[in-house]
Design a protein around this motif. Structure first.
Motif, short mmCIF file in Angstrom:
data_model
loop_
_atom_site.label_atom_id
_atom_site.label_comp_id
_atom_site.label_asym_id
_atom_site.label_seq_id
_atom_site.Cartn_x
_atom_site.Cartn_y
_atom_site.Cartn_z
N VAL A 153 0.84 -1.20 0.00
CA VAL A 153 0.00 0.00 0.00
C VAL A 153 0.87 1.25 0.00
O VAL A 153 0.59 2.22 -0.72
N ILE A 221 -8.15 -1.63 -2.31
CA ILE A 221 -7.63 -2.86 -1.73
C ILE A 221 -8.78 -3.79 -1.33
O ILE A 221 -9.90 -3.34 -1.08
N THR A 225 -6.58 -7.71 2.46
CA THR A 225 -5.42 -6.84 2.69
C THR A 225 -5.71 -5.88 3.83
O THR A 225 -4.84 -5.63 4.68
N ARG A 226 -6.92 -5.34 3.87
CA ARG A 226 -7.27 -4.39 4.92
C ARG A 226 -7.09 -5.00 6.31
O ARG A 226 -6.65 -4.33 7.24
N VAL A 255 -7.88 3.53 -0.57
CA VAL A 255 -6.86 4.06 0.33
C VAL A 255 -6.73 5.56 0.09
O VAL A 255 -6.48 5.99 -1.04
#
Length: 887
Positions: A153, A221, A225-226, A255
């Protein structure tokens, strides 16, 4: 790169002064465009073309720098990995291609690719493929890092800024999609310059679809992933999204920017801070309980907590505290590889205490065990029972015990209790049972009996387990339950100091470790080691964002362990994989033939793993024994294996055990069964599951016996129909009857179903030999379930079969069944006659073994039923005499 030499090699040294005055160095040179060269005074088209071609070559070299060289990856096998996949796309490239000269467009795309590749390289990612205006990127392969999700990220946000700032002929924008998940990665696809490492799974497709969902200059995302990011970034929840090619709606997040939260600890706890405490209170509780135990008030302390929370560490600290006090220590270790092996932790403790070596001959083992037990037990009968539990031969030094399986089980438990009582009379006993969430059922029963009986003994018993285990002892007055919470900052600092030793870790990185390890001691240890191994520059990258773990191993800890394995190289990782397939513990002698490496290679790999403290070693090769430091390390190594190689590996393990360690096929048939099962070799596994079930049943380990037999039956049902399959199923159904009845009761329908199936198979196969025990078992089921008329039918079938065969045992069993059935319907005289005929042909010593197959001792039970019939007929004296004769 020295600019002056580079220009000279091109024959363009006259531009050296212009380059120097405009501060053109190796970092700026690859980004120069035709317009830039004009500004530098390069007026001739030929000179500009020569410079642009040379700059393009530099870009290509830089872009390939992030891709491992073939010599580094050629031997890398495809793996199952958790990978964070990024898909970056240049916005509007189709429109650009319509209005730009192809050569100019080439420069634009080359600058974009170079920019992305450089950022990925700095973030330790991997550029897997350039697809025109798109770039496929992996974080977590070929080398994992603890914070791969965070790196991806941050790199994405940097890419958006950097691409927008590129000095090219048109303004550029990009959009990026990121997803994390399990993939198969590493297969070589194509050849030559087109060769790439393929990736298979939903994750890359999801990343591509999320990229298409993103607005220009934005990052989207996946929820997977978060979950690894906590509050490290400010996000906008886009809600569930219907994405092409994805079967279910996937929640997505945009994001916005990095979070302004200063404390990483707070950032990794989105739902709020957790109160952290030290271990002083728990240690004081243990000491208080120890003080009570020493004066004869037995105590039990149940220590629970999630994986890595420090249960074993606390018990070790307590042992150190009381080490100088006179006491006897007993430690028992449960194993995930032996959850179905009866009394495994108890047998292991006794063998370790006696100093039994794996290479010891049976009589040598017997001598050592005899010496150990002789120090605490005076009863030769008890010693005989425990040596039998250890599968050791009786060379005549102990009495030969004629016991039924249930009697032997009961007497063995009594012997274990007697040993503990004897030890506690000599000195206080500190007894520790670790990882009880992996305990086998028979050991659990033994442990429960110990807890029930230690109230007045000088014993402190500490039991450790994970939350998924539900202890049945809570509520007993002398049992204390303690749940371990996570550590506070000061305690985490102390762990860092102990692990780092004299090494100096910068204060800000130390704080990062504390905040990101979430107060779990294992996390703190592993993170500190990763930081130290990576060095100061890598430390900033290695201190990973670790989410609050739930019931399973958190993905970020898995990544941390994989990072350490990856850094050791392919040989060490391959060796860890082989060891992990063998089990938590493995020997050098087994690893050498299974691993198919020469001793020099194996020694090098094992030394690397030991030095990295991923495994512990006892002894020296070739007699060395190894143990994974944590079960999580084993899981991480094993989890990377693909199904095919994993099955081949389990097959090799089983075959080597058969050929080189034949004694284990007799003592632990379930071990061979498990490896052949994991290898997908049903035909090889089925006989071993049967052998394991029978062996467990003989030892009255009924729950384990049923597990083994059901596992084998499940595999058997996958085979095509044949007479051999019917024969094997009959063996299984016959073996199942006794432990099912012991476990559920004679009258349970599952017992009747097993007997019915066995009778049908006997009739189909024409097997009269096994038909009798099946008919008798069904009679017993009908009696117990109140179906008396059906019981009479099965008794009559038993008598008919006995008449056909003329066999004494068949007649004995038929008389027994008919006598009991007639007694149930009130035909007392006929029942008495049947039972008397049974006793007339009874051979007490010869027939005791029949209790395993027919659930009860024919002689004792026959006398009991005869006593009942005599009593009901009005002969109380004869009834009492018969009953006493049966005792």
């Amino acid at each position: 790169m020295e600019m002056r030499g580079w220009l000279r090699r091109l024959g363009l040294e006259q531009y050296e002064a212009a380059f120097r005055q405009n501060e053109i160095d190796e970092t700026v040179l690859p980004t120069l465009t035709a317009e830039d060269l004009k500004d530098l005074g390069v007026e001739l088209v030929g000179h500009r073309r020569k410079l642009l071609d040379a700059i393009a070559s530099l870009r290509a070299e830089a872009a390939s720098a992030s891709v491992p060289r073939p010599t580094e990856t050629a031997e890398r096998a495809a793996e199952r990995r958790q990978v964070t996949v990024m898909f970056s796309d240049l916005v509007g490239s189709t429109a650009l291609s319509a209005r730009m000269d192809p050569e100019d467009l080439r420069e634009v795309i080359s600058a974009y690719q170079k920019c992305v590749a450089e950022i990925v390289r700095r973030a330790a990612g991997f550029v897997a493929k350039y697809m025109g205006d798109g770039v496929l990127i992996y974080f977590g392969y070929p080398e994992a890092h603890e914070d791969d999700a965070e790196r991806s990220v941050r790199a994405a946000l940097e890419m958006i800024a950097a691409v927008g700032a590129l000095k090219v002929s048109v303004p550029l924008q990009t959009r990026i999609g990121i997803a994390t998940g399990l993939v198969v990665v590493g297969d070589l696809i194509g050849s030559g310059e087109a060769q790439e490492r393929g990736i298979i799974g939903e994750t890359p497709n999801l990343a591509a679809r999320l990229q298409a969902l993103a607005e220009p200059n934005s990052v989207v995302i996946a929820e997977s992933t978060r979950k690894l990011l906590g509050n490290l970034f400010e996000l906008t929840d886009l809600g569930p999204q219907e994405l092409k090619g994805i079967a279910r709606a996937m929640r997505a997040f945009a994001v916005l920017q990095a979070s302004p939260i200063e404390s990483r600890f707070e950032a990794m706890h989105p739902s709020g801070l957790t109160a952290l405490i030290g271990r002083e209170e728990e240690l004081e509780l243990l000491l208080r309980r120890w003080a009570r135990a020493k004066v004869g008030a037995g105590q039990v302390v149940l220590l629970s907590g999630e994986a890595g929370i420090g249960k074993s560490r606390l018990t070790a600290a307590f042992m150190e505290t009381v080490a100088k006090e006179a006491h006897t220590g007993l430690r028992y270790f449960c194993s995930p590889q032996h959850t179905d092996s009866p009394l495994h932790p108890i047998i292991g403790q006794m063998e370790r205490a006696a100093g039994v070596g794996r290479d010891d001959q049976p009589l040598t083992k017997l001598d050592k065990i005899d010496t150990l037990l002789g120090q605490s037990l005076t009863s030769r009968q008890h010693i005989a029972l425990l040596t039998e539990m250890l599968s050791l031969p009786n060379d005549g030094r102990y009495p030969h015990l004629e016991l039924t399986a249930p009697q032997r089980r009961q007497k063995t438990f009594e012997a274990l209790t007697a040993r503990l009582e004897a030890l506690s009379k000599s000195s206080p006993v500190l007894m520790i049972f670790e990882d009880v969430h992996w305990i086998d059922p028979t050991s659990l029963e033994a442990l429960s009996r110990t807890i029930d009986g230690l109230k007045n003994l000088r014993v402190l018993l500490i039991v450790t387990y994970r939350p998924e285990f539900e202890p049945p002892w809570i509520g007993t007055p002398y049992v204390a339950a303690v749940h371990l919470n996570r550590l506070g900052e000061d305690e985490s600092k102390a762990i860092i100091d102990r692990v780092s030793g004299n090494a100096q870790i910068p204060a800000d990185i130390r704080q990062d470790i504390i905040e990101r390890t979430d107060g779990i001691p294992l996390f703190v240890e592993e993170m500190t080691k990763a930081v130290m191994e990576a060095g100061e520059n890598g430390a900033e990258r290695s201190a990973a964002s670790i989410p609050s773990p739930l019931a399973a191993v958190p993905p970020s800890l898995h990544a941390s362990l994989m990072a350490r394995l990856d850094r050791l190289g392919s040989l060490a990782k391959e060796t860890a994989q082989v060891g992990a397939a063998i089990g938590r513990e493995f020997s050098y002698e087994l690893l050498l033939p299974v691993g198919q490496r020469n001793s020099a290679e194996l020694d090098e790999a094992l030394n690397q793993l030991v030095s990295a403290e991923l495994i512990f070693r006892r002894g020296m090769p070739p007699h060395a024994e190894y143990t994974f430091k944590h079960a999580l390390v084993q899981d991480a190594a094993y989890g990377t294996l693909l199904r095919g190689p994993r099955q081949e590996l389990h097959a090799r393990i089983a075959e080597v055990l058969e050929q080189l360690f034949p004694e284990r096929t007799h003592i632990e048939p379930e071990l061979l069964a498990r490896h052949f099962t994991n290898a997908g070799h049903a035909d090889r596994a089925i006989p071993y599951w049967l052998k394991a079930g029978r062996r467990a049943a003989e030892r009255s380990a009924d729950e384990e016996a049923v597990r083994h037999l059901k596992r084998g039956l499940e595999m058997l049902m996958t085979l095509p129909h044949s007479a051999q399959k019917d024969r094997q199923e009959l063996d299984y159904q016959l073996a199942l009857g006794t432990p099912l009845a012991a476990q559920h009761g004679y009258g349970n329908p599952v017992v009747g179903a097993a007997r019915d199936r066995a009778i049908a198979l006997c009739e189909r196969l024409g097997d009269t030999q096994h038909l009798l025990p099946c008919l008798y078992g069904q009679y017993a089921y009908c009696i117990a379930s109140g179906r008396i008329s059906k019981a009479l039918e099965y008794s009559e079938r038993c008598q008919s079969l006995a008449a056909q065969t003329g066999d004494r045992v068949a007649k004995l069993i038929a008389y027994r069944a008919m006598g009991a059935s007639l007694l149930e319907v009130g035909d007392l005289e006929t029942a008495k006659a049947q039972l008397e005929q049974m006793l007339a042909i009874d051979r007490i010593e010869m027939d005791q073994a029949l209790s395993v197959l027919y659930l009860t001792d024919p002689h004792a039970s026959g006398l009991a039923y005869l006593a009942l019939s005599l009593w009901a007929l009005g002969y109380p004296d004869k009834a009492v005499a018969a009953r006493e004769k049966g005792n």
